[in-house]
Design an enzyme around this catalytic site. Sequence first.
Site, PDB file in Angstrom:
ATOM      1  N   VAL A  10      67.851  45.531  27.127  1.00  0.00           N
ATOM      2  CA  VAL A  10      66.962  45.193  28.018  1.00  0.00           C
ATOM      3  C   VAL A  10      67.823  44.504  29.094  1.00  0.00           C
ATOM      4  CG1 VAL A  10      66.211  43.880  26.150  1.00  0.00           C
ATOM      5  CG2 VAL A  10      68.039  42.453  27.618  1.00  0.00           C
ATOM      6  N   GLY A  11      69.062  45.113  29.588  1.00  0.00           N
ATOM      7  CA  GLY A  11      69.081  45.046  30.836  1.00  0.00           C
ATOM      8  C   GLY A  11      70.052  43.902  31.932  1.00  0.00           C
ATOM      9  N   LYS A  12      71.418  43.000  30.363  1.00  0.00           N
ATOM     10  CA  LYS A  12      71.899  41.888  30.806  1.00  0.00           C
ATOM     11  C   LYS A  12      72.345  42.221  31.651  1.00  0.00           C
ATOM     12  CE  LYS A  12      72.683  40.617  26.419  1.00  0.00           C
ATOM     13  NZ  LYS A  12      71.934  42.738  25.926  1.00  0.00           N
ATOM     14  N   THR A  13      73.723  43.274  31.480  1.00  0.00           N
ATOM     15  CA  THR A  13      74.963  43.192  32.031  1.00  0.00           C
ATOM     16  C   THR A  13      74.935  43.851  33.449  1.00  0.00           C
ATOM     17  OG1 THR A  13      76.115  44.307  29.993  1.00  0.00           O
ATOM     18  CG2 THR A  13      77.014  44.342  32.373  1.00  0.00           C
ATOM     19  N   LYS A  34      83.042  37.912  28.963  1.00  0.00           N
ATOM     20  CA  LYS A  34      82.017  38.561  28.045  1.00  0.00           C
ATOM     21  C   LYS A  34      82.968  37.618  26.804  1.00  0.00           C
ATOM     22  CE  LYS A  34      78.971  41.847  26.203  1.00  0.00           C
ATOM     23  NZ  LYS A  34      78.027  42.104  26.440  1.00  0.00           N
ATOM     24  N   ASP A  49      80.987  46.204  29.634  1.00  0.00           N
ATOM     25  CA  ASP A  49      80.395  45.596  30.598  1.00  0.00           C
ATOM     26  C   ASP A  49      81.475  44.936  31.794  1.00  0.00           C
ATOM     27  OD1 ASP A  49      78.429  46.164  28.341  1.00  0.00           O
ATOM     28  OD2 ASP A  49      78.366  44.356  27.200  1.00  0.00           O
ATOM     29  N   ALA A 110      75.179  39.161  23.826  1.00  0.00           N
ATOM     30  CA  ALA A 110      75.652  40.413  23.256  1.00  0.00           C
ATOM     31  C   ALA A 110      74.290  39.935  21.717  1.00  0.00           C
ATOM     32  CB  ALA A 110      76.859  40.826  22.486  1.00  0.00           C
ATOM     33  N   PRO A 198      64.516  46.327  39.285  1.00  0.00           N
ATOM     34  CA  PRO A 198      64.618  47.654  39.271  1.00  0.00           C
ATOM     35  C   PRO A 198      64.899  48.483  38.643  1.00  0.00           C
ATOM     36  CG  PRO A 198      65.881  47.657  41.551  1.00  0.00           C
ATOM     37  CD  PRO A 198      65.974  45.939  40.736  1.00  0.00           C
TER      38      PRO A 198
END
Length: 237
Positions: A10-13, A34, A49, A110, A198
């Site tokens: 979903v774009g965590k990193t 991490k 990541d 994670a 974005p």
Amino acid sequence: MLVTGTDTGVGKTITTAAIAAAASSSGVRTAVVKPAQTGVDPAYGEVSDMEVVARLAAPATTRTLAEYPDPLAPTAAARVAGLPSLDMFTVLDEIKSTAAEHELTLVEGAGGLLVPMGQHPGGAQWTLADLAVALSAPAVVVARAGLGTLNHTALTLEAMARRGITGRVVLGAWPSRPELVHFTNLADLPEELDGLLPEGAGAMEPGVFRRSAPGWLTPDLYGACDDPRSLAEPDED
């Protein structure tokens, strides 16, 4: 501050990198930790990541506490690889040690909030939610912009609220050409929105990323945007 998501991918990193970049640009000494990296094979040109965060945001410190080769939840990845599972109290000690030398420490999970991260010595599994409770830390929930996000986001926030974890919501990738579902989701998301990134932000040149990141986030996440929904204007083309 922990960074979790409604799901994997979903774009965590990239969100973690954006918060780290915004904080660093405002003079905050920032670390990113991490606890477990899974499913990265350097032989195929894959990067971890924390390598992505270091390239995009250049925080003072990045750390990965354990790495497992298979693209699975950390507990399962450790078991399949025949490697030691992460002990939560060891992770806590490492995070606190890092936090003692920084003004902000971001901890990237994670998958989602309740993905098994490791095992206690007695065999019980622990999750990122357990870590947040033990650290008394708030959590950023990174959500999708598209179909399904309302339910997943509400469930994650409800699970956090039951544990007394303060939550903030960021949309990890707003499409360049949004459709009706994206705008209706934006209007109906529970809680205030604290960021909107974005789509494709991770492919930006690092200098551009660092300059842009504060504009995607609210001041609560070290940014300069009072209303992230205002960033989701329709493409006039």
